[in-house]
Structure formats: structure tokens, C-alpha cells
Design a protein around this motif. Sequence first.
Motif, PDB file in Angstrom:
ATOM      1  N   LEU A   1     -19.150  21.348   4.149  1.00  0.00           N
ATOM      2  CA  LEU A   1     -18.862  19.995   3.678  1.00  0.00           C
ATOM      3  C   LEU A   1     -20.163  19.300   3.262  1.00  0.00           C
ATOM      4  CD1 LEU A   1     -16.961  17.583   3.273  1.00  0.00           C
ATOM      5  CD2 LEU A   1     -17.331  16.989   5.684  1.00  0.00           C
ATOM      6  N   GLN A   2     -20.255  18.929   1.977  1.00  0.00           N
ATOM      7  CA  GLN A   2     -21.425  18.199   1.476  1.00  0.00           C
ATOM      8  C   GLN A   2     -21.220  16.687   1.531  1.00  0.00           C
ATOM      9  OE1 GLN A   2     -24.209  19.779   0.560  1.00  0.00           O
ATOM     10  NE2 GLN A   2     -23.303  21.771   0.962  1.00  0.00           N
ATOM     11  N   GLY A   3     -19.942  16.236   1.407  1.00  0.00           N
ATOM     12  CA  GLY A   3     -19.663  14.810   1.422  1.00  0.00           C
ATOM     13  C   GLY A   3     -18.466  14.497   0.542  1.00  0.00           C
ATOM     14  N   TYR A   4     -18.331  13.212   0.212  1.00  0.00           N
ATOM     15  CA  TYR A   4     -17.239  12.736  -0.636  1.00  0.00           C
ATOM     16  C   TYR A   4     -17.839  12.028  -1.848  1.00  0.00           C
ATOM     17  CZ  TYR A   4     -14.011  13.866   3.136  1.00  0.00           C
ATOM     18  OH  TYR A   4     -13.279  14.527   4.079  1.00  0.00           O
ATOM     19  N   ARG A   5     -17.188  12.176  -2.984  1.00  0.00           N
ATOM     20  CA  ARG A   5     -17.706  11.629  -4.241  1.00  0.00           C
ATOM     21  C   ARG A   5     -16.664  10.696  -4.850  1.00  0.00           C
ATOM     22  NH1 ARG A   5     -20.256  16.170  -7.545  1.00  0.00           N
ATOM     23  NH2 ARG A   5     -21.783  15.919  -5.861  1.00  0.00           N
ATOM     24  N   ILE A   6     -17.086   9.489  -5.199  1.00  0.00           N
ATOM     25  CA  ILE A   6     -16.200   8.475  -5.795  1.00  0.00           C
ATOM     26  C   ILE A   6     -16.514   8.385  -7.286  1.00  0.00           C
ATOM     27  CG2 ILE A   6     -15.518   6.055  -5.798  1.00  0.00           C
ATOM     28  CD1 ILE A   6     -16.256   5.904  -2.884  1.00  0.00           C
ATOM     29  N   TYR A   7     -15.502   8.569  -8.131  1.00  0.00           N
ATOM     30  CA  TYR A   7     -15.593   8.311  -9.567  1.00  0.00           C
ATOM     31  C   TYR A   7     -14.957   6.933  -9.819  1.00  0.00           C
ATOM     32  CZ  TYR A   7     -16.859  13.146 -10.641  1.00  0.00           C
ATOM     33  OH  TYR A   7     -17.509  14.349 -10.735  1.00  0.00           O
ATOM     34  N   TYR A   8     -15.666   6.049 -10.476  1.00  0.00           N
ATOM     35  CA  TYR A   8     -15.086   4.739 -10.789  1.00  0.00           C
ATOM     36  C   TYR A   8     -15.565   4.296 -12.164  1.00  0.00           C
ATOM     37  CZ  TYR A   8     -19.616   2.756  -9.377  1.00  0.00           C
ATOM     38  OH  TYR A   8     -20.946   2.449  -9.282  1.00  0.00           O
ATOM     39  N   TRP A   9     -14.708   3.531 -12.827  1.00  0.00           N
ATOM     40  CA  TRP A   9     -15.011   3.072 -14.175  1.00  0.00           C
ATOM     41  C   TRP A   9     -14.309   1.754 -14.444  1.00  0.00           C
ATOM     42  CZ3 TRP A   9     -12.010   7.110 -12.762  1.00  0.00           C
ATOM     43  CH2 TRP A   9     -10.647   7.101 -13.137  1.00  0.00           C
ATOM     44  N   LYS A  10     -14.909   1.028 -15.348  1.00  0.00           N
ATOM     45  CA  LYS A  10     -14.360  -0.268 -15.753  1.00  0.00           C
ATOM     46  C   LYS A  10     -13.381  -0.025 -16.888  1.00  0.00           C
ATOM     47  CE  LYS A  10     -15.800  -4.666 -17.752  1.00  0.00           C
ATOM     48  NZ  LYS A  10     -16.925  -5.416 -18.328  1.00  0.00           N
ATOM     49  N   ALA A  11     -12.080  -0.222 -16.609  1.00  0.00           N
ATOM     50  CA  ALA A  11     -11.059   0.078 -17.614  1.00  0.00           C
ATOM     51  C   ALA A  11     -11.067  -0.971 -18.715  1.00  0.00           C
ATOM     52  CB  ALA A  11      -9.684   0.145 -16.949  1.00  0.00           C
TER      53      ALA A  11
ATOM     54  N   HIS B   1     -11.621  -5.133 -14.497  1.00  0.00           N
ATOM     55  CA  HIS B   1     -10.531  -4.270 -14.049  1.00  0.00           C
ATOM     56  C   HIS B   1     -11.098  -2.862 -13.843  1.00  0.00           C
ATOM     57  CE1 HIS B   1      -6.253  -3.257 -13.660  1.00  0.00           C
ATOM     58  NE2 HIS B   1      -6.494  -2.180 -14.367  1.00  0.00           N
ATOM     59  N   TYR B   2     -11.071  -2.346 -12.602  1.00  0.00           N
ATOM     60  CA  TYR B   2     -11.684  -1.059 -12.290  1.00  0.00           C
ATOM     61  C   TYR B   2     -10.629  -0.056 -11.792  1.00  0.00           C
ATOM     62  CZ  TYR B   2     -16.524  -2.534 -12.670  1.00  0.00           C
ATOM     63  OH  TYR B   2     -17.735  -2.946 -13.137  1.00  0.00           O
ATOM     64  N   THR B   3     -10.924   1.217 -12.042  1.00  0.00           N
ATOM     65  CA  THR B   3     -10.116   2.326 -11.553  1.00  0.00           C
ATOM     66  C   THR B   3     -11.042   3.316 -10.858  1.00  0.00           C
ATOM     67  OG1 THR B   3      -8.613   2.059 -13.428  1.00  0.00           O
ATOM     68  CG2 THR B   3      -8.464   4.126 -12.186  1.00  0.00           C
ATOM     69  N   LEU B   4     -10.547   3.922  -9.740  1.00  0.00           N
ATOM     70  CA  LEU B   4     -11.385   4.898  -9.039  1.00  0.00           C
ATOM     71  C   LEU B   4     -10.526   5.999  -8.444  1.00  0.00           C
ATOM     72  CD1 LEU B   4     -11.119   4.553  -5.680  1.00  0.00           C
ATOM     73  CD2 LEU B   4     -12.500   2.548  -6.111  1.00  0.00           C
ATOM     74  N   ASN B   5     -11.176   7.136  -8.150  1.00  0.00           N
ATOM     75  CA  ASN B   5     -10.574   8.176  -7.338  1.00  0.00           C
ATOM     76  C   ASN B   5     -11.663   8.834  -6.496  1.00  0.00           C
ATOM     77  OD1 ASN B   5     -11.775  10.344  -8.912  1.00  0.00           O
ATOM     78  ND2 ASN B   5     -10.260   9.859 -10.495  1.00  0.00           N
TER      79      ASN B   5
ATOM     80  N   PRO C   1      -5.190  10.265  -6.213  1.00  0.00           N
ATOM     81  CA  PRO C   1      -4.555   9.398  -7.227  1.00  0.00           C
ATOM     82  C   PRO C   1      -5.443   8.203  -7.538  1.00  0.00           C
ATOM     83  CG  PRO C   1      -2.969  10.054  -5.538  1.00  0.00           C
ATOM     84  CD  PRO C   1      -4.306  10.502  -5.042  1.00  0.00           C
ATOM     85  N   ASP C   2      -5.422   7.808  -8.834  1.00  0.00           N
ATOM     86  CA  ASP C   2      -6.249   6.684  -9.245  1.00  0.00           C
ATOM     87  C   ASP C   2      -5.865   5.412  -8.500  1.00  0.00           C
ATOM     88  OD1 ASP C   2      -7.522   8.341 -10.915  1.00  0.00           O
ATOM     89  OD2 ASP C   2      -6.661   7.560 -12.784  1.00  0.00           O
ATOM     90  N   LYS C   3      -6.880   4.679  -8.103  1.00  0.00           N
ATOM     91  CA  LYS C   3      -6.676   3.406  -7.423  1.00  0.00           C
ATOM     92  C   LYS C   3      -7.255   2.301  -8.296  1.00  0.00           C
ATOM     93  CE  LYS C   3      -5.209   1.389  -3.573  1.00  0.00           C
ATOM     94  NZ  LYS C   3      -3.840   1.588  -3.062  1.00  0.00           N
TER      95      LYS C   3
END
Length: 1292
Positions: free
Chosen positions: A878-888, A923-927, A941-943
Motif C-alpha cells: 500500500l502506497q496511499g490514496y490518490r484524489i483526482y479533482y477538477w473544476k467542472a 463547481h468541483y468533481t472528485l474521485n 464514483p464521482d463526488k
Amino acid sequence: MQLKIMPKKKRLSAGRAPLMLFLCQMISALEVPLDPKLLEDLVQPPTITQQSPKDYIIDPRENIVIQCEAKGKPPPSFSWTRNGTHFDIDKDPLVTMKPGSGTLTINIMSEGKAETYEGVYQCTARNERGAAISNNIVIRPSRSPLWTKEKLEPITLRNGQSLVLPCRPPIGLPPPIIFWMDNSFQRLPQSERVSQGLNGDLYFSNVLPEDTREDYICYARFNHTQTIQQKQPISVKVISVDELNDTIAANLSDTEFYGAKSHRQRPPTFLTPDGNTSRKEELRGNVLSLECIAEGLPTPIIYWIKEDGTLPINRTFYRNFKKTLQIVQVTEADSGNYQCIAKNSLGAIHHTISVTVKAAPYWIIAPQNLVLSPEEDGTLICRANGNPKPRISWLSNGVPIEIAPDDPSRKIDGDTIIFSKVQERSSAVYQCNASNEYGYLLANAFVNVLAEPPRILTSANTLYQVIANRPALLDCAFFGSPLPAIEWFKDAKGSALREDIYVLHENGTLEIPVAQKDSTGTYTCVARNKLGMAKNDVHLEIKDPTRIIKQPEYAVVQRGSTVSFECKVKHDHTLIPTVTWLKDHGELPNDGRFTVDKDYLVVADVNDDDGGTYTCVANTTLDNVSASAVLSVVAPTPTPAPIYDVPNPPFDLELTDQLDRSVQLSWTPGDDNNSPITKFIIEYEDAMHEPGLWHHQAEVPGTQTTAQLKLSPYVNYSFRVMAENNLGRSLPSEASEQYLTKAAEPDKNPTAVEGLGSEPDNLVITWKPLNGFESNGPGLQYKVSWRQKDGDDEWTSVVVANVSKYIVSGTPTFVPYLIKVQALNDAGFAPEPAAVMGHSGEDLPMVAPGNVHVNVVNSTLAEVHWDPVPLKSIRGHLQGYRIYYWKAQSSLTRNRRHIEKKILTFQGSKTHGMLPGLEPFSHYTLNVRVVNGKGEGPASPDKVFNTPEGVPSAPSSLKIVNPTLDSLTLEWEPPSHPNGILTEYTLKYQPINSTHELGPLVDLKIPANKTRWILKNLNISTRYKFYFYAQTAAGSGSQITEEAITTVDEGKLVYPRISKLTTAAAETSANISWEYEGPELVNFYVEYGVAGSKEEWRREIVNGSRSFFGLKGLMPGTAYKVRVGAEGDSGFVSSEDVFETGPAMASRQVDIATQGWFIGLMCAVALLILILLIVCFVRRNKGGKYPVKEKEDAHADPEIQPMKEDDGTFGEYSDAEDHKPLKKGSRTPSDRTVKKEDSDDSLVDYGEGVNGQFNEDGSFIGQYSGKKEKEPAEGNESSEAPSPVNAMNSFV
């Protein structure tokens, strides 16, 4: 471990102390001295750490570097202002900013001029917590102008008269250093009679005949540009009585001759300063220099006193033969009347200098950084003094506090800002400015509002060991906001330790002043504040002190005998002492005669050098003790000193008792050369594996000539021996015979065994192989074995050649394996190796994190939480967790396309993380995805989440147009980042008077839909400063500033005019001068043409605002018309004037001997004379007569002497003299180039480049022909002199 004793102790209450006391340990103005891993989430406003000096003089030949370094968290961004307005470095290709820094580099070496970048610069370092600003940095290029040309007449005076030789150096930046030398670059000797004044002039109290010389030269050294200028040499002639009588004898009678005395003796008078009194003003902290130079015969002596006081001891110095009084670090107490007294045998005179000491601002209390927790109170104090009293003003984040955004927790009371019940938004950087007419001080101090639970930074279970009856200090380094309260407990007892026995230091350290055996135990440090509690255990052990129970005793021995000293030590049984012997506080001599055996030091064969003090030092890890004794040596009858050298090499090496794993080596020692052999060094060579390379085998004492050597199998040995004494090591002996040991199984197995998979279905086993020496025999191979760690499978093995890697295929994904690698050769196997654990290859995770939810903290920060994935689904480390987020898309604009995704990785098994740097009102979306050594797993799922409104950025632009007498029109563009819905604009403005003082501030609200506004009823011809910013529901944004001036009343305009146009013409040049009346900052031009012609006027631009100009390249004997005008909208011209250039003159530089017609004429004359001589010879041989008169009539003298025409120079002044090279040196600078810049408008150049001279007032006074022509060049306002010889630098 041993604790260091703290130099200062304070008994403090264990309860809450003021937070400012804690800042010395936790957060200071420059440092946060805590473990960065523990405090990586703490934010801090910017702090300026390095900046250029306020008055920054630069070298115009080098690039300009303006320093601005700052730190903060997050790292600050940097911006600059120049002359009060924003300096856009992106628009200037010559200006670059150092990455991660605010330091500017201006590349003027490739192009550009230093003068272009003169001005006042200020740096701003900004992050989300505030903005810090630098001092105003005034950039000025250094200047080293040429000496003004002048004609110096020789000085003649009588023996005994006084004399002042003026220097008057050119004004440079910085001012030059003055010194006097002769033509040979030798310093002119100075004394009480002859000395140089502070102004550079050379003063003679009275002259002597030996003062006669023609090369009194004043030099000015400009250190910044490493150039030296020299004045024209001054000639001084001192006439003695005999010379004067010879001169007068021709005109006077014998009774009027001078007497024996050279000059009448006289009492002193002052050459400088003038009068009986003078005044001097100096600034506090500077060097006060007072000067009195007197003339008289005999030479006067100078004395100094202070009226109604004494001169300060240790700060008073006399210079220049007591003619200069200097007081360093002058203070206001040094004000008063100082009297210099000049005295000789005929009388005395005094001069009083009234000294006043002023002071630029200096700190009494400088503002300090303030760290508070929410709802706490605090103060910033800025207290300065000076003469006159400085004015204190405050700024917030670089903006005057009067116009800064309001903070309800802040109250200003003169030099103090009081904070009450601060909140996190109260964090800012405040600037205090203390200024008077002599300077200013600027200090940055931040207010940082933090809320942090206690943290103890001292390592857990630290063991402290202390000697009994000494102080014990137990550390408890801590951090928290609010300031935690510290309590100590012993052995888990319920009550805190009392202060009557213990001392609690303000940094949390517990001190036991006198530690006893019963102090041993476990101590617990507890830190509490309203946000939580932390504790830590440390352990204390008390040890018995080390003692010397039998000390060495004084001894007297004869040379050649043996002496011993005893030193018996008692110590704590858990400590291991080391006993060291010293001689005369240094190490014992490196001599075999000195031996240490248990508790004794034995010195054999004592000699005179062995006498001295011998000290026994017993050391443990916690303490040390020592005892000394003196050895005296009785000297016997002296004997001749032997010759000492290193030993001769051993010889006759022999191998015996040859076994598989050992052999005995014997040898015969060589001569020890009068220094006993202390040891033998044995080396071996492996001719099979490493031929020619010798390795260390063993060492034996110098009394031993045999050695039993341990051997390895399958090695072809050769041996050699070297002897060593106190003087060094001998050469190696000859090599012994070779001995090949038998092969055997390996003694060891490979090291560094690892098992890692490169693919999901394999296991790569690697190891470090044995070298040839370790193989112990031929046929080296490796047996590789493996099996699953958690299964019941048998070991799988394979034998491989002498390699370092083996790959097992077909393994399940990420399964732990036990691995062994065993060496073997033709003789057998190595011992059974230990098993190590490895893993087969990783594969991508299979499951996405679940239950992802977002908590929006503020407009730029959100917190994300998720559930961890099952460990089996990770299929790897386990290296960790990665969050992808962007401004929609923006909440204002619904049709924008997605921008690039951003990624944040959180190490380890964390299940939450913060997303900083979000854009407000968006307005942001992340997973979320899990990451192992192979890569990422599937996405959750996208949040979707939205950020609230924030404060807007500054308006994109602000322009002031259509100025009238009493109104200004403002036009602007909305903020590029509104960060919400704009509610209104705020405009503040105030007038600025002629002394740059700000008037009353006017506050105006403007609707958000406006982009243009007209301000009316303003003052006529007045400068205004505007502050403009936008607002949203979240608050006020950054402001933009601008300045503008209302127009001038035309009834008050001063119409310019040019009058008194005069010309002074030479052969090919003319000097034009005029007078100007009108507004300042006007640029002129000169137009000229041939009088009476219809050709267009030729125009020359005048540099700066000077009122003279030189025209060059004119035609001799021609009439010209000329006029002067001004550039710009106010264009006006003077009346015309007409002048005529002088007639063409023959150049004195043409050498007649090089002209063709002259050479031809001379050849013809020579041929004619030859013919006449032949005819004469023939006639004389025939007996005829040759009429001499006819010869003279027929043949005139052909010799023509070229006439040297008058060159038109005045007196003895010659341009060629001005450019003689310096004697015994070179005028080439240190970089071996000569720098020269010409200027058409320099009066110095007029004397060299055109045929004319000028008086000191610039008027034309004659013609002369120069020997150097200069090409016209415009744009340079000054000429730099060439650098002098390097040798001259040493004179200053």
C-alpha cells in the motif's frame, strides 16, 4: 547520556504563562524550531529574510542584482514596485526573477544602461496569511567623472611661507578617496608641517627648499569602479634667501639685500577652518571628525579640549598628526563645544567648534512576531527614538492601516496595536515605519492566529544518566496554541511534583538541583490546553562518581633508568572507564619506552626529554577526574648523539609448518638504525585471483621474528615483511616463496539476498555473489531455494552458475515467500543459510475506496473522507490514496469546459485529506483511488461539491482619463476573478500636496454594474491618489491604486521662452549657449544650416536640460544660421543667429618630409649637384678656372626648412600633454581593457575634440589644433576615465 547544565534557571509556576514567553522557544521572528514532520500543517505569514541595502550603489559595468528573500508557509509569492508603482518584470526582457525568490537580476551587460534602472524599488512577499514588504531600496549607479580641465600656473614663494595646494576632485558616487603622489607614484611624505586635509587639499604650515618639485599630483580613487583620476601636476618652487638676493641684485643696490633669515618667524594662524568659531552637525552612531590645520614658523603643534567636559575614553582618536580629532560611535552626549589650540614658541591661537549630534530613528522596542490562539489578546509595540522625534505610522500587509480592511479585533493607540479576541482571519503582517528628516526604520511583524492541541517533541522513553550530587535536567520540549500548561509526575504518582524540591523551566525542562540515588525513576511530562492533552515518559538513573584512590607521586630519576607512576581508579560498576596518560598536557610520545599496564605508566631508559608533568585522566561517559605528578631527570655525562633512521628491510623469509589453513612465517630483522623496532607488518599477495596487489595480513611486536598466519583455501600466497620504528617504516622485504592452499567448501553464503517481483506472476531473487578469494575453490555455484511463507509447500531449489539473479515464473500475485541462497563449489556446500522473506510481483488494486464524502471548510479548502479498501484487494504494498479533482464549471458560468484535473496523493493508510487552493464559488468533481507499487486501482464514483463565495481579486485595470480643472474621469475593468457576485465597488481617494503629504481620505461606494465614474469638485492642479477595490458578500478584495492630476489653470501658466542666444565659432566647430525661462524638465534641440541656402534645417538633440551645445563637422570659412527649440507639445523656438567659422589652417601634423613633391624636388637637386661636381672636376683637370660667383648665382641653396606654423594654443597648454601615459605603469584597468565613453555635450571633450578652448564659465577663448579626433557620439552624459595601474590601488 549526560545532560548539559543550563546556564540560567528560573523558578516558574507550572500553570499557564504568557504566550509571548513561549515564542522564544516555539515561534520567533525568523524560525519555528520544531520537527517539520510534526508541524508540516502549520501556516505562517511571510517574513523577509534578506534584502539589498537601502542605499544601493551599483557598478554600471555589471548586472544589477536586487535581493529579496522571504519565507512563510505556504511559500510566498513576490512582486515589486518601482518609484511607487507596480513594476511589471514580464514586460522587460532584461529583468528576471530568481525562481522561488523575489531576487531580481537586470542584465545590463548584454544591452541597456544602468541609468535606465535608477529609482526606488520595494519588494512585497505575500501568501494567504499576509504580505511583508522590504525597505525602499534606492538604486543608483556609481559614477567616476573626469577632472575638469584647468590651467595651473607654477607657484613660486619664499622659504618659510605657508601654502595650500587645492585638490577639488570631481564629484563622484560614492565620493572618491584622495591622496597625493609624484610622477613615480610614490606617496608624498607628510608630517606636522605638511599634511592632507579632510577636503583633500595639501597644507604646508611653512615651506622649505626641499619642497621644490614639479609633480605635486592629486589623485582621486573611485573604489566602486576601481578607477583613479589624476589632477594636472602642480609645480612649486621655493626660493631661498641666496637665490632671492641673486635675483634682486640686478635691480637693487647692495644695501637692499635680504638678511640671513629665510623668512620672518610668526605665531600660528589657522589655514582651516576660517574665523574663531564654526559649527558641525553629525548623526548618532557615525564618526565625528573635527579638523584644525595651522600655519606658522616654527611649525605649530595642535591640542584639543572639550569645553565643560572631557573627551570620551576609548572612543577618541587623533589622526593626521593630531590635526584631526575623531570620536567614533558618537552619541547625543558628545554635543558641545570643542576647542583646538595651535601653539608655537611665538604664541597660540584657538578655534571653537560647536558640535550638534542629531539622530536618525533607532529602535527602543521593535515590533516582534505574535502567535495567538483564537479569542486571545495581544499587542504589537513599535517604539523608536531619534532627534528630532520620529513619527510612527502603521501599515497592514503593505497598505496604510487607515485604508486597510477593517479588523474589529484591532485597535491602534499611537505606537501600539492592541488585539482583543482575535480570530483566524486576524492573521496579517504589520509594518511599523519610524521616520524623521534623517532617515527611517521599517519593521515587519506578523500576527499568526493558530489553534493547535499540545504536542510533546521530546523522544519517548529517553534515558538520562547523571552523576550523584549533580543537577539533572529532564527535557520536555512542547508546542501548542493556546500555550499548554506543563506538569511533571514521578513513578505514575497522582500528585504533581512540588516546586520546593524541583525547578520547572519555562521551556518545560524539569531540573533536579542535586540528584540523589532515590531520584532514580520514571518521570512523566503532561502538557494540557483547552484543545487536548499530551504526555511523555523519560527515565533517570543516578550513577556513582569516578574517583582516583591512588594518585601518581613525584619522582626524581637518573637518565637511563626506569620509572613508574601508579593511578588506581574506582567507578560506578555500570560505567566503563578509560584511563589516559598525558605528558605536559599533551599525548605521550610515540615511543616504545612508554608502556601502560593496568594501573601503571612505565617509562624505560629515561632521557632528559622525558622530564615534565605526567597526568592520569580517568574518563567515563558521564564524568572525568585527573591527577598529576612531576618527573625530574638528573643529567649524566653527555654522550655523542647517535644517527637515527628507519629500519633496514627484513630478509631471509622462510615458510614452515605448512597446513591447509595456516603457515608459520619467519624472518631476520634488518638494522634498526639506533631506533628500536616497535613492530613488524606482514602483507600477502594472491597470485591466482589478484596478482600484483598486496593486502594487510598481520602485525607482530618488534621483539618477535616469527608469526603464525591464518590462511584461506584455494589461494596462491606470497608474503613480505616491513619493519617499523619511531622514525617510520622500512622498505618491504623480498617476497617469500609461493604457497597454494588446498580447495575447501565455501565458508560463507552470499549477502544482500532479496526477493521482489517485476511482474504480477514472477519472483526475482537477487544476491551479492562471493568474490574469488571467498570462493575457497573452483566451480563456484549457488543453490537458490524458495517456498510460500504461509503455505505447506516443500522448498523448491535450483543450482545456478556464478550469477547474481534468478527469476521464478508462474507465482501467484503478491504472495510472501521464504528465500535462501547457498554457495557451493567442487569441494562442497557452504553452511546452511538463513531464510529471508520476499514478495512476488504486485498487480493493480481491484477495489475502489467507498463512502467518499466531502466537507467544505471554506471557499478555498475542502476535507475529503473515504473508507479504506480491503488489504487483499490491494494486491501489493500500500502506497496511499490518490484524489483526482477538477473544476467542472463556475457557478456564474454554466457552459465552460472542464479544465485539467489536479491530483493529490496521501501516503500510507490515511482515510482523509485536505484539498487546498480551490477557487471560490466554483463547481468541483472528485474521485479517490488506492495506489500500490504497481499503480492505481479503479476510481470511486464521482463526488460533486460547490465552494462558497470568496473575496474578489483586484480590478483588472484602473485608468484616469479626461482630466479637467476640477474633475477626473475613472474607467476600470472588473476583477478577473470575482470569486462570487459583485455587490459594489469602493473608491477611496485623497490629495497629495507638494511635500508629498497625504490629505483627508474620501470614501465612495459605486454600484457593481458601473465601469466608469466622474469625480467632480476637485481642487485645481492637484495630485490625487486613488484606492479602488471590489466587494462580494464574502468581503472586500485586493485593491488597485493610481494617481492623477487635475489640469492647470491656464491663467497661471508660465509661457517659456529662449533668449540671449550666443555662438562662439572655431574652424570646424561652434559652441552654442542660451538662456531659458519657463517650466522645468524641458528637452532642447539645436537646428542649424548654411546661411542663405534653402536646404532643410539639420537638428541635434541636447542631452538633459543643459543650456549649451557643441556643433562639430562644420566647413571652414562658412556662414551658418542657428536656432534653439524645445521638444514636445509646448514646442517653441528662439530667434535665429548667424555665425561664421574660421578660415582653414594648415595642419601642423603633416610631415613635409613625407610629401611626394618634396621628395622629388630633393632628388632633382641632388642630381644637379652631382652634375656640377663632375663638370668642375673636368674643368679643373683641364687647367681652366671655375667662377665661384657664377656658381652661386646659377645655383641657389635648394634646402628648404619646413615652417612650423603657430598651432594656436594658449600659453604652454597643450592637448598632447594631457594624454601622456603614466610613468612606470599602465592606465589599463584590472580587466586589461580601456573603457572610454565620449560625449558631445561634455565641456571637457570640447577642449579635446574641437579646435577651441573654453573658460570656466564655458565661453570660447581661442583656437588650437588637437592631436586626437573623436567621432561624435550622442546619448552619454558623462565620460568614465580609464582605470589606473593596479599598483596604484595599494596606495589607498
